[in-house]
Write a protein that holds these residues in place. Sequence first.
Motif, mmCIF file in Angstrom:
data_model
loop_
_atom_site.group_PDB
_atom_site.id
_atom_site.type_symbol
_atom_site.label_atom_id
_atom_site.label_comp_id
_atom_site.label_asym_id
_atom_site.label_seq_id
_atom_site.Cartn_x
_atom_site.Cartn_y
_atom_site.Cartn_z
ATOM 1 N N VAL A 21 -81.111 -17.827 -39.024
ATOM 2 C CA VAL A 21 -80.821 -18.377 -40.357
ATOM 3 C C VAL A 21 -82.129 -18.566 -41.126
ATOM 4 O O VAL A 21 -82.228 -18.217 -42.310
ATOM 5 C CB VAL A 21 -80.037 -19.707 -40.245
ATOM 6 C CG1 VAL A 21 -79.926 -20.383 -41.597
ATOM 7 C CG2 VAL A 21 -78.655 -19.464 -39.660
ATOM 8 N N LEU A 22 -83.157 -19.103 -40.460
ATOM 9 C CA LEU A 22 -84.458 -19.294 -41.125
ATOM 10 C C LEU A 22 -85.099 -17.959 -41.513
ATOM 11 O O LEU A 22 -85.672 -17.824 -42.589
ATOM 12 C CB LEU A 22 -85.401 -20.097 -40.216
ATOM 13 C CG LEU A 22 -85.058 -21.562 -40.037
ATOM 14 C CD1 LEU A 22 -86.000 -22.210 -39.015
ATOM 15 C CD2 LEU A 22 -85.153 -22.312 -41.370
ATOM 16 N N VAL A 23 -85.002 -16.958 -40.656
ATOM 17 C CA VAL A 23 -85.538 -15.629 -40.969
ATOM 18 C C VAL A 23 -84.810 -15.056 -42.169
ATOM 19 O O VAL A 23 -85.423 -14.462 -43.072
ATOM 20 C CB VAL A 23 -85.441 -14.699 -39.737
ATOM 21 C CG1 VAL A 23 -85.735 -13.256 -40.117
ATOM 22 C CG2 VAL A 23 -86.386 -15.160 -38.637
ATOM 23 N N ASP A 24 -83.497 -15.231 -42.232
ATOM 24 C CA ASP A 24 -82.709 -14.743 -43.362
ATOM 25 C C ASP A 24 -83.124 -15.436 -44.664
ATOM 26 O O ASP A 24 -83.286 -14.783 -45.700
ATOM 27 C CB ASP A 24 -81.219 -14.970 -43.074
ATOM 28 C CG ASP A 24 -80.351 -14.323 -44.127
ATOM 29 O OD1 ASP A 24 -80.600 -13.138 -44.458
ATOM 30 O OD2 ASP A 24 -79.422 -15.006 -44.618
ATOM 31 N N ILE A 25 -83.326 -16.740 -44.598
ATOM 32 C CA ILE A 25 -83.768 -17.493 -45.796
ATOM 33 C C ILE A 25 -85.142 -17.011 -46.240
ATOM 34 O O ILE A 25 -85.392 -16.809 -47.427
ATOM 35 C CB ILE A 25 -83.775 -19.008 -45.498
ATOM 36 C CG1 ILE A 25 -82.350 -19.526 -45.327
ATOM 37 C CG2 ILE A 25 -84.501 -19.765 -46.611
ATOM 38 C CD1 ILE A 25 -82.258 -20.967 -44.838
ATOM 39 N N GLU A 26 -86.022 -16.780 -45.276
ATOM 40 C CA GLU A 26 -87.360 -16.294 -45.610
ATOM 41 C C GLU A 26 -87.297 -14.935 -46.301
ATOM 42 O O GLU A 26 -87.954 -14.696 -47.320
ATOM 43 C CB GLU A 26 -88.233 -16.204 -44.363
ATOM 44 C CG GLU A 26 -89.630 -15.654 -44.667
ATOM 45 C CD GLU A 26 -90.462 -15.376 -43.426
ATOM 46 O OE1 GLU A 26 -91.677 -15.226 -43.592
ATOM 47 O OE2 GLU A 26 -89.889 -15.290 -42.321
ATOM 48 N N ASN A 27 -86.503 -14.032 -45.769
ATOM 49 C CA ASN A 27 -86.389 -12.684 -46.342
ATOM 50 C C ASN A 27 -85.827 -12.724 -47.757
ATOM 51 O O ASN A 27 -86.302 -12.017 -48.650
ATOM 52 C CB ASN A 27 -85.530 -11.790 -45.442
ATOM 53 C CG ASN A 27 -86.229 -11.453 -44.140
ATOM 54 O OD1 ASN A 27 -87.464 -11.475 -44.072
ATOM 55 N ND2 ASN A 27 -85.458 -11.142 -43.103
ATOM 56 N N ALA B 41 -87.834 -11.730 -51.251
ATOM 57 C CA ALA B 41 -87.254 -10.713 -52.135
ATOM 58 C C ALA B 41 -87.139 -11.222 -53.573
ATOM 59 O O ALA B 41 -87.304 -10.462 -54.530
ATOM 60 C CB ALA B 41 -85.894 -10.281 -51.615
ATOM 61 N N LEU B 42 -86.864 -12.516 -53.735
ATOM 62 C CA LEU B 42 -86.672 -13.078 -55.072
ATOM 63 C C LEU B 42 -87.953 -13.665 -55.676
ATOM 64 O O LEU B 42 -87.979 -13.989 -56.853
ATOM 65 C CB LEU B 42 -85.584 -14.162 -55.030
ATOM 66 C CG LEU B 42 -84.193 -13.679 -54.624
ATOM 67 C CD1 LEU B 42 -83.245 -14.857 -54.461
ATOM 68 C CD2 LEU B 42 -83.656 -12.698 -55.654
ATOM 69 N N ALA B 43 -88.997 -13.826 -54.877
ATOM 70 C CA ALA B 43 -90.232 -14.469 -55.355
ATOM 71 C C ALA B 43 -90.996 -13.532 -56.280
ATOM 72 O O ALA B 43 -91.057 -12.327 -56.075
ATOM 73 C CB ALA B 43 -91.107 -14.862 -54.174
ATOM 74 N N GLU B 44 -91.562 -14.135 -57.307
ATOM 75 C CA GLU B 44 -92.429 -13.363 -58.197
ATOM 76 C C GLU B 44 -93.803 -13.288 -57.557
ATOM 77 O O GLU B 44 -94.172 -14.108 -56.724
ATOM 78 C CB GLU B 44 -92.513 -14.052 -59.557
ATOM 79 C CG GLU B 44 -91.205 -14.043 -60.304
ATOM 80 C CD GLU B 44 -91.349 -14.658 -61.691
ATOM 81 O OE1 GLU B 44 -92.457 -14.628 -62.240
ATOM 82 O OE2 GLU B 44 -90.348 -15.167 -62.187
ATOM 83 N N GLY B 45 -94.572 -12.322 -58.000
ATOM 84 C CA GLY B 45 -95.908 -12.174 -57.466
ATOM 85 C C GLY B 45 -96.783 -13.373 -57.828
ATOM 86 O O GLY B 45 -96.565 -14.061 -58.821
ATOM 87 N N LEU B 46 -97.759 -13.625 -57.006
ATOM 88 C CA LEU B 46 -98.694 -14.713 -57.274
ATOM 89 C C LEU B 46 -99.589 -14.329 -58.446
ATOM 90 O O LEU B 46 -99.887 -13.152 -58.657
ATOM 91 C CB LEU B 46 -99.539 -14.996 -56.033
ATOM 92 C CG LEU B 46 -98.786 -15.539 -54.817
ATOM 93 C CD1 LEU B 46 -99.724 -15.634 -53.628
ATOM 94 C CD2 LEU B 46 -98.201 -16.901 -55.144
#
Length: 180
Positions: free
Chosen positions: A10-16, A20-25
């Motif tokens: 579940v944690l790996v799925d949340i991380e992925n 995927a949704l995070a914008e670049g730094l």
Amino acid sequence: MPTKTDPFSVLVDIENKSRALAEGLPAQEDVIELWNGIGFSLAGHKFVAAMGEVVEILPVPRFTQIPGVKGWMEGIANVRGRLLPIMDLSEFFGLDHKTRSTRDRRVLVIEKGDIFSGLIVDGVLGMQYFPVDSFQEGKSDVPDKIQDFVSGYYARSQDRWNVFNTDNLIDNPNFLNVAQ
């Protein structure tokens, strides 16, 4: 395909999903080290005293005049139970200050060791910040009478901010000799 329900999956799925949704730094920018101080005006010139050298800024308090002292020694004020000698910095340097507004005048309180003094300046210009590497040593555009108390300047736009050294003022024998 069945979804794994063990906690690690579940944690790996949340991380992925988060990646995927995070914008670049944002691009890393160089950090500029800043020098800061209290800006003030004196006889038409802009000065800045290091932050640690000024312990307080006050409106000019009511003070008691003292007989037998030099003209630049305005008197003594009681500030929260401490006697504060009040000195007119323009008069100490023999500068023309007839055009200044008495309403804008302030007292910069300095303290070093046993020396506790209030310096009347024409006005306080707030906190000032300058890139450390923009400091210029050497002669400034201030009158010769003040040169020994200025360690250099920072330039910003058309303004030159002279770095006023209160330690040099306190160490000056003329400053400590207020008797007429």
